[in-house]
Design a protein around this motif. Structure first.
Motif, short mmCIF file in Angstrom:
data_model
loop_
_atom_site.label_atom_id
_atom_site.label_comp_id
_atom_site.label_asym_id
_atom_site.label_seq_id
_atom_site.Cartn_x
_atom_site.Cartn_y
_atom_site.Cartn_z
N ARG A 21 59.49 46.48 14.28
CA ARG A 21 58.82 45.91 13.12
C ARG A 21 57.34 45.67 13.41
O ARG A 21 56.47 46.03 12.62
N LYS A 22 57.03 45.09 14.57
CA LYS A 22 55.64 44.79 14.94
C LYS A 22 54.82 46.07 15.05
O LYS A 22 53.69 46.15 14.58
N GLN A 25 54.14 47.38 11.60
CA GLN A 25 53.15 46.53 10.93
C GLN A 25 51.74 46.90 11.40
O GLN A 25 50.81 46.95 10.59
N GLU A 26 51.58 47.16 12.69
CA GLU A 26 50.28 47.57 13.22
C GLU A 26 49.83 48.90 12.62
O GLU A 26 48.66 49.10 12.32
N GLN A 29 48.44 48.41 9.22
CA GLN A 29 47.11 47.79 9.23
C GLN A 29 46.02 48.71 9.76
O GLN A 29 44.92 48.74 9.23
N LYS A 75 55.46 50.86 4.09
CA LYS A 75 55.53 49.43 3.76
C LYS A 75 56.52 48.79 4.71
O LYS A 75 57.59 49.34 4.95
N VAL A 76 56.16 47.63 5.24
CA VAL A 76 56.98 46.95 6.23
C VAL A 76 57.27 45.54 5.75
O VAL A 76 56.38 44.84 5.29
N SER A 77 58.54 45.13 5.83
CA SER A 77 58.93 43.76 5.47
C SER A 77 59.69 43.15 6.64
O SER A 77 59.86 43.79 7.68
N GLU A 78 60.17 41.97 6.47
CA GLU A 78 60.95 41.31 7.51
C GLU A 78 62.27 42.01 7.78
O GLU A 78 62.79 41.96 8.88
N PHE A 81 61.77 48.86 6.49
CA PHE A 81 60.54 49.56 6.12
C PHE A 81 60.85 50.62 5.07
O PHE A 81 61.98 51.04 4.89
#
Length: 189
Positions: A21-22, A25-26, A29, A75-78, A81
């Motif tokens: 996930r991390k 997310q990177e 961004q 798109k990434v969520s908790e 993706f």
């Protein structure tokens, strides 16, 4: 031997899925840094996975996608993706919960993770509770960017790390993959 009431195996899987996930997310961004790219294998029948019927027919149990040059709208969520990819020049939108991921591999640095995916005791997810917030399943609209087909291994392959390692070798990388399997952390009876 004592019974593991804490369930370290489950906690470890959750923590390692947090790494995936991390990383994603990177990428959302800042984009893919350097030569990094990812092979992500997942259980196509896991609750919350969303694929077109065409893709589900082609990959009825497991699928490996490549996030490198030809993907969009990540798109990434908790919980998971969502990503746009092209298969045989047909754009598709995929939604994947982290719990469905069986393998994650970055051939640039020979880093890999393998996960146990268990569907037992998991209730199917309602369409309203998609893995990615407000996500729906549909082919991408024609006004979204097109892409070249993504190179996927044959649907019957199950050793994702080996497939990714072969691809890395084909790209000129040397050395074996450092795949972390949760079995290495489990005590043997």
């Amino acid at each position: 031997m004592s019974e593991d009431h804490i369930r370290y195996d489950i906690l470890t899987q959750e923590a390692l899925r947090g790494v995936v996930r991390k990383v994603l997310q990177e990428v959302v961004q800042t984009g893919l840094p350097g030569e990094h790219h990812f092979f992500i294998s997942f259980d196509t029948r896991f609750p919350g996975v969303r694929l077109s019927p065409r893709m589900l027919e082609q990959y009825p149990e497991e699928m490996t996608i490549v996030l490198q040059h030809q993907f969009w709208d990540l798109k990434v969520s908790e919980n998971g993706f969502e990503v746009g990819l092209s298969f045989s020049d047909i754009p598709e939108r995929l939604i994947v919960p982290y719990a469905a991921i069986k393998g994650f591999f970055d051939p640039c640095v020979q880093f890999g993770l393998e996960f146990d995916v268990e569907r037992e005791g998991i209730e199917p997810v309602d369409d309203e509770d998609d893995a990615v917030d407000e996500a729906t399943v549909h082919p991408l609209r024609s006004n979204q960017p097109a892409s070249q087909p993504v190179g996927l291994p044959e649907p019957d392959r199950s050793d994702t790390a080996a497939d990714a390692d072969e691809s890395a070798d084909a790209e000129g990388s040397e050395g074996g993959a450092d795949v972390v399997s949760l079995d290495a952390f489990r005590k043997k009876p």
